[in-house]
Design a protein around this motif. Sequence first.
Motif, PDB file in Angstrom:
ATOM      1  N   VAL A   1       1.929   7.761   4.945  1.00 40.00           N
ATOM      2  CA  VAL A   1       1.478   8.072   6.309  1.00 40.00           C
ATOM      3  C   VAL A   1       2.597   8.744   7.098  1.00 40.00           C
ATOM      4  CG1 VAL A   1       0.737   7.031   8.492  1.00 40.00           C
ATOM      5  CG2 VAL A   1      -0.230   6.209   6.327  1.00 40.00           C
ATOM      6  N   LEU A   2       3.813   8.199   6.987  1.00 40.66           N
ATOM      7  CA  LEU A   2       4.930   8.769   7.754  1.00 40.66           C
ATOM      8  C   LEU A   2       5.286  10.167   7.255  1.00 40.66           C
ATOM      9  CD1 LEU A   2       7.157   5.576   8.160  1.00 40.66           C
ATOM     10  CD2 LEU A   2       5.740   6.694   9.906  1.00 40.66           C
TER      11      LEU A   2
ATOM     12  N   ASN B   1      -0.864   3.654  -4.799  1.00 42.12           N
ATOM     13  CA  ASN B   1      -1.103   3.732  -3.351  1.00 42.12           C
ATOM     14  C   ASN B   1      -0.294   4.870  -2.714  1.00 42.12           C
ATOM     15  OD1 ASN B   1      -2.328   2.812  -0.960  1.00 42.12           O
ATOM     16  ND2 ASN B   1      -0.732   1.302  -0.548  1.00 42.12           N
TER      17      ASN B   1
ATOM     18  N   LEU C   1       0.387   4.639  11.324  1.00 37.56           N
ATOM     19  CA  LEU C   1       0.455   3.608  10.281  1.00 37.56           C
ATOM     20  C   LEU C   1      -0.725   2.652  10.410  1.00 37.56           C
ATOM     21  CD1 LEU C   1       4.299   2.987  10.536  1.00 37.56           C
ATOM     22  CD2 LEU C   1       3.119   3.780   8.461  1.00 37.56           C
TER      23      LEU C   1
ATOM     24  N   GLY D   1      -3.898   4.721   9.541  1.00 37.81           N
ATOM     25  CA  GLY D   1      -3.936   5.537   8.331  1.00 37.81           C
ATOM     26  C   GLY D   1      -3.577   4.840   7.034  1.00 37.81           C
ATOM     27  N   MET D   2      -2.966   3.658   7.097  1.00 41.26           N
ATOM     28  CA  MET D   2      -2.602   2.980   5.858  1.00 41.26           C
ATOM     29  C   MET D   2      -3.843   2.383   5.195  1.00 41.26           C
ATOM     30  SD  MET D   2       0.973   0.947   6.645  1.00 41.26           S
ATOM     31  CE  MET D   2       1.006   0.141   5.034  1.00 41.26           C
ATOM     32  N   ALA D   3      -3.786   2.292   3.879  1.00 43.40           N
ATOM     33  CA  ALA D   3      -4.859   1.649   3.128  1.00 43.40           C
ATOM     34  C   ALA D   3      -4.737   0.128   3.242  1.00 43.40           C
ATOM     35  CB  ALA D   3      -4.783   2.059   1.665  1.00 43.40           C
TER      36      ALA D   3
ATOM     37  N   GLN E   1       0.773  -0.875  -8.742  1.00 42.88           N
ATOM     38  CA  GLN E   1      -0.317  -0.702  -7.771  1.00 42.88           C
ATOM     39  C   GLN E   1       0.149   0.095  -6.554  1.00 42.88           C
ATOM     40  OE1 GLN E   1      -1.266  -4.832  -7.270  1.00 42.88           O
ATOM     41  NE2 GLN E   1      -2.682  -4.891  -9.019  1.00 42.88           N
ATOM     42  N   MET E   2       1.379  -0.169  -6.133  1.00 38.17           N
ATOM     43  CA  MET E   2       1.898   0.567  -4.977  1.00 38.17           C
ATOM     44  C   MET E   2       2.213   2.020  -5.339  1.00 38.17           C
ATOM     45  SD  MET E   2       1.679  -1.080  -2.156  1.00 38.17           S
ATOM     46  CE  MET E   2       2.699   0.009  -1.159  1.00 38.17           C
TER      47      MET E   2
ATOM     48  N   ARG F   1       3.243  12.382   5.957  1.00 40.28           N
ATOM     49  CA  ARG F   1       2.239  13.291   6.532  1.00 40.28           C
ATOM     50  C   ARG F   1       2.516  13.554   8.000  1.00 40.28           C
ATOM     51  NH1 ARG F   1      -1.581  10.363   3.551  1.00 40.28           N
ATOM     52  NH2 ARG F   1      -2.244   9.089   5.324  1.00 40.28           N
ATOM     53  N   LEU F   2       2.797  12.472   8.734  1.00 40.34           N
ATOM     54  CA  LEU F   2       2.960  12.586  10.188  1.00 40.34           C
ATOM     55  C   LEU F   2       4.089  13.545  10.548  1.00 40.34           C
ATOM     56  CD1 LEU F   2       2.048  11.498  12.974  1.00 40.34           C
ATOM     57  CD2 LEU F   2       3.699   9.649  12.684  1.00 40.34           C
TER      58      LEU F   2
ATOM     59  N   THR G   1      -1.446  -2.499   3.329  1.00 44.85           N
ATOM     60  CA  THR G   1      -0.669  -2.675   2.094  1.00 44.85           C
ATOM     61  C   THR G   1       0.830  -2.712   2.380  1.00 44.85           C
ATOM     62  OG1 THR G   1      -1.057  -0.287   1.813  1.00 44.85           O
ATOM     63  CG2 THR G   1      -2.316  -1.788   0.429  1.00 44.85           C
TER      64      THR G   1
ATOM     65  N   ALA H   1      -6.900  -0.251  -1.629  1.00 41.18           N
ATOM     66  CA  ALA H   1      -5.940   0.301  -2.591  1.00 41.18           C
ATOM     67  C   ALA H   1      -5.898  -0.491  -3.897  1.00 41.18           C
ATOM     68  CB  ALA H   1      -4.537   0.338  -1.959  1.00 41.18           C
ATOM     69  N   GLY H   2      -6.573  -1.623  -3.957  1.00 34.17           N
ATOM     70  CA  GLY H   2      -6.521  -2.436  -5.171  1.00 34.17           C
ATOM     71  C   GLY H   2      -5.140  -2.993  -5.438  1.00 34.17           C
ATOM     72  N   VAL H   3      -4.451  -3.423  -4.375  1.00 34.04           N
ATOM     73  CA  VAL H   3      -3.117  -4.001  -4.507  1.00 34.04           C
ATOM     74  C   VAL H   3      -3.228  -5.520  -4.344  1.00 34.04           C
ATOM     75  CG1 VAL H   3      -0.803  -4.114  -3.479  1.00 34.04           C
ATOM     76  CG2 VAL H   3      -1.975  -1.910  -3.683  1.00 34.04           C
TER      77      VAL H   3
ATOM     78  N   GLY I   1      -1.887   8.288  -0.995  1.00 36.33           N
ATOM     79  CA  GLY I   1      -1.677   8.532   0.433  1.00 36.33           C
ATOM     80  C   GLY I   1      -1.907   7.338   1.336  1.00 36.33           C
ATOM     81  N   GLY I   2      -2.004   6.114   0.773  1.00 39.07           N
ATOM     82  CA  GLY I   2      -2.350   4.967   1.597  1.00 39.07           C
ATOM     83  C   GLY I   2      -1.192   4.076   2.015  1.00 39.07           C
ATOM     84  N   ALA I   3       0.001   4.350   1.498  1.00 41.51           N
ATOM     85  CA  ALA I   3       1.147   3.486   1.822  1.00 41.51           C
ATOM     86  C   ALA I   3       1.820   3.939   3.114  1.00 41.51           C
ATOM     87  CB  ALA I   3       2.151   3.509   0.676  1.00 41.51           C
ATOM     88  N   ALA I   4       2.660   3.072   3.663  1.00 44.36           N
ATOM     89  CA  ALA I   4       3.371   3.397   4.904  1.00 44.36           C
ATOM     90  C   ALA I   4       4.146   4.707   4.760  1.00 44.36           C
ATOM     91  CB  ALA I   4       4.319   2.252   5.283  1.00 44.36           C
TER      92      ALA I   4
END
Lengths: 337, 337
Positions: free
Chosen positions: B87-88, B77, A322, A325-327, B73-74, B90-91, A17, A332-334, B81-84
């Motif tokens: 992820v960063l 996301n 990234l 782990g990214m959707a 939508q984003m 969390r990391l 995404t 994500a339905g984007v 937890g699915g966007a860039a």
Amino acid sequence: LNAAAEYAARERQRQLTKPPGSLGRLEDLAVRLAAMQGSERPCVDPAWISVFAADHGVAASGVSAYPQEVTAQMVANFAHGGAAISVLARLWGASLEVVDVGVARPLPGLPSVVAARAGEGTANFLAGAAMTEAQLALAMAAGREAAERAWRAGSRLFIGGEMGIGNTTSASVLACALLKLDAAVLVGPGTGLDQAGVARKREAVERALRLHGEDAGQPHGALLRLGGFEIAALCGAYLRCAQLGLPALVDGFIASVALLCAERWVEGVSAWCLFGHRSKEPGHAVVLAALGADPLLDLGMRLGEGSGAAAALPLLQAACALHNGMATFAEAGVAEA
Amino acid sequence: LNAAAEYAARERQRQLTKPPGSLGRLEDLAVRLAAMQGSERPCVDPAWISVFAADHGVAASGVSAYPQEVTAQMVANFAHGGAAISVLARLWGASLEVVDVGVARPLPGLPSVVAARAGEGTANFLAGAAMTEAQLALAMAAGREAAERAWRAGSRLFIGGEMGIGNTTSASVLACALLKLDAAVLVGPGTGLDQAGVARKREAVERALRLHGEDAGQPHGALLRLGGFEIAALCGAYLRCAQLGLPALVDGFIASVALLCAERWVEGVSAWCLFGHRSKEPGHAVVLAALGADPLLDLGMRLGEGSGAAAALPLLQAACALHNGMATFAEAGVAEA
């Protein structure tokens, strides 16, 4: 390099995404690592750092801002956790070992120091060859064995560092000999020489080239006559990483010269390497260009120890996190573009 | 900025077991953060990330590669937890919140989304002002309040991100108005427009400048007429960070334009900012030059969301860890030059 894994990783990147390509080099890193590791889902953890330490006969010729004892003192500092590379290894959860490939005087028992001594420092290459054939073989084996320890421990990335007062002089003359370049192009201030010191160092490099240049156009002769034990060890480590399929993250000037030796030894070795940073030491740019390398960071660092590679390690960790782990757009339905 | 802490930090850097200056910009970062935080021992953890999301009326004029629904939508996301940036965050152990400053349609209850809506997206600035005075005040307050939440939570560093289809168009025209530059200098492909799309976007920016340019030479008028709610929120956040003494790590093109607004609003605000990366969006270089900024990373990223700042966060963590964790020459018994 695994073309199927590379393709699968590139396809995955297109489904994540984000606009295609918008993570820039972090996307390329994930795909490169996928190709190296033969896995659509690359990973650099746990990372492994071996710092190779050795002394240099040429240090007696006044080519460094620091006295030779500092090599051994810094080995103790690595072992006790106080050096830059110790701090970075802890911060990013990397294993750190120090390999004594030939510090001038044997070191007392220190934690996490591996003894693999090829001698009590090299001989001064202004008077003769830096090392014997037997010593070169021992030093390169020390590097190969470090790569093997990393591999056996399940590490997914290898970082090689170095410590050795006088080793930018050795690296400069090695690069001059292999690349057929003048000393003036390669020699720089190292740990912090003043202008007079740089001039002295350049003269030493020129003398060494006059003495050994003829026999130092290929990596074996170059390391034998002009090398340091730690540079030979790094060369051996990169050669073994490529055989094992273990990606290596290359540090600064000295590490890059060691890789240049490895690449001249076996063409294609550098395909298993990523480049952490561009050192402030002026010769690094020349060696990077010869290797066709474009490092990740350019922060004016010039410490060695593997510190420039370790500073770039989190970018590889980020690239993998990234990627894995990214959707995807579907998950994500984007909407896509 | 605290001169005493800056001096003490610089003195400490000189005592650490490395040649002076050999950690390059990592040394400068530690000293800058010490000056900002008023502490000889700076720290950026915990870091805080607020991503401001809003929609743009100008999206109706075909200036983006993506449809407007993608903003909402984003946001979902991010929250899942699915966007860039998810992820960063969390990391690197950073807190992440999303602030809805005015997505076109209200969002269903999502975890970690703060509702601070200034409207249902801005009006199209090709037909009139993008927002009312009341909306501008609400949007800027949303940013100030995010900085205050970060501060109250004990965060040591603020990262502002943004999401809003059409917002590179708004940012480009804002930068043109404030810097008195032609559209051609600032307008780029954003999320991935083709050549025809970029031409359409440039024409839109030119029309907007003809309509509003006179009244948009200062930040209040510029944001009112040409802004996005998320850009106004970022501007408010940077203003509040400077008041609180909370260092901000600035992301890419849009965040930098928001900071340009803040700096024109109150001179000196950018002294509380560090710059994460140089975006591939061509206008970013222009805005960085206007701010006198030299970012840490140059990796060809162009995603927004705060991702370029988050990618640079580990370098700040490393700078602090090295500054605080390395041994001094005296502690380690290492000889100095």
